[in-house]
Design a protein around this motif. Sequence first.
Motif, short mmCIF file in Angstrom:
data_model
loop_
_atom_site.label_atom_id
_atom_site.label_comp_id
_atom_site.label_asym_id
_atom_site.label_seq_id
_atom_site.Cartn_x
_atom_site.Cartn_y
_atom_site.Cartn_z
N ASP A 195 37.82 39.66 46.96
CA ASP A 195 38.50 40.95 47.06
C ASP A 195 38.69 41.49 45.64
OD1 ASP A 195 39.85 43.16 48.04
OD2 ASP A 195 41.77 42.11 48.17
N PRO A 196 37.59 41.94 45.02
CA PRO A 196 37.68 42.34 43.62
C PRO A 196 38.61 43.54 43.42
CG PRO A 196 35.55 42.95 44.53
CD PRO A 196 36.25 42.13 45.57
N SER A 197 39.36 43.46 42.33
CA SER A 197 40.18 44.58 41.89
C SER A 197 39.43 45.25 40.74
CB SER A 197 41.55 44.08 41.43
OG SER A 197 42.30 45.14 40.90
N VAL A 198 39.03 46.50 40.93
CA VAL A 198 38.14 47.18 39.99
C VAL A 198 38.83 48.42 39.42
CG1 VAL A 198 35.86 48.24 39.70
CG2 VAL A 198 36.18 46.41 41.38
N ASP A 237 38.86 38.92 40.10
CA ASP A 237 38.82 38.45 41.48
C ASP A 237 39.15 36.97 41.49
OD1 ASP A 237 38.44 38.44 44.21
OD2 ASP A 237 36.32 39.02 44.14
N ARG A 238 39.65 36.51 42.61
CA ARG A 238 39.85 35.08 42.88
C ARG A 238 39.15 34.79 44.19
NH1 ARG A 238 45.02 32.81 40.27
NH2 ARG A 238 44.17 30.97 41.27
N LEU A 239 38.29 33.79 44.20
CA LEU A 239 37.55 33.48 45.41
C LEU A 239 37.11 32.03 45.42
CD1 LEU A 239 34.15 33.54 44.70
CD2 LEU A 239 34.88 35.85 44.17
N THR A 240 36.79 31.56 46.60
CA THR A 240 36.23 30.22 46.75
C THR A 240 34.72 30.33 46.64
OG1 THR A 240 38.06 29.52 48.15
CG2 THR A 240 36.04 28.20 48.26
N LEU A 241 34.15 29.48 45.80
CA LEU A 241 32.72 29.49 45.54
C LEU A 241 32.19 28.09 45.86
CD1 LEU A 241 30.48 31.32 44.32
CD2 LEU A 241 31.05 30.32 42.10
N ALA A 242 31.16 28.01 46.71
CA ALA A 242 30.59 26.72 47.09
C ALA A 242 29.07 26.83 47.12
CB ALA A 242 31.11 26.30 48.46
#
Length: 140
Positions: free
Chosen positions: A67-70, A81-86
Amino acid sequence: MEQDAAELITAYYEALEASEPLSPFFAESLSTVKVGLSEQLVGYPEVADALAEQTATTTDWRVEDADPSVTTRESFAWFHDRLTLAWTDTTLDTDYEFDTRWTGTLEANPDGTWQFVSLHVSAASEELQNAEDDLFSWDD
């Protein structure tokens, strides 16, 4: 048709998950910078080579809770942004998953498209997240 900076970021996440080429998302400049979990790449040639190697040696990318804040100002934009990356590293046959933090800057091209001029991805150190002592306390 002009592209929105937020759309570029979302398209990057989608291209990552689809194992599509990622270098077109970056400005072809010697000052372009990409910092990842384990590397610092400076200059478009280095960024492009590393992204091609990444695409060739990984699979099953997953981007969750993005959910990027731009913020956009004329021909420049920045985001976080904060996200899970796998993903799966195919050379080591190893799966990875991190809660990551992303920051970056983008520049608009004359045709209205956007490209990254810097991208930084990091993950908090588990040691620091779970530190029992206050890291900023110097009491004896």
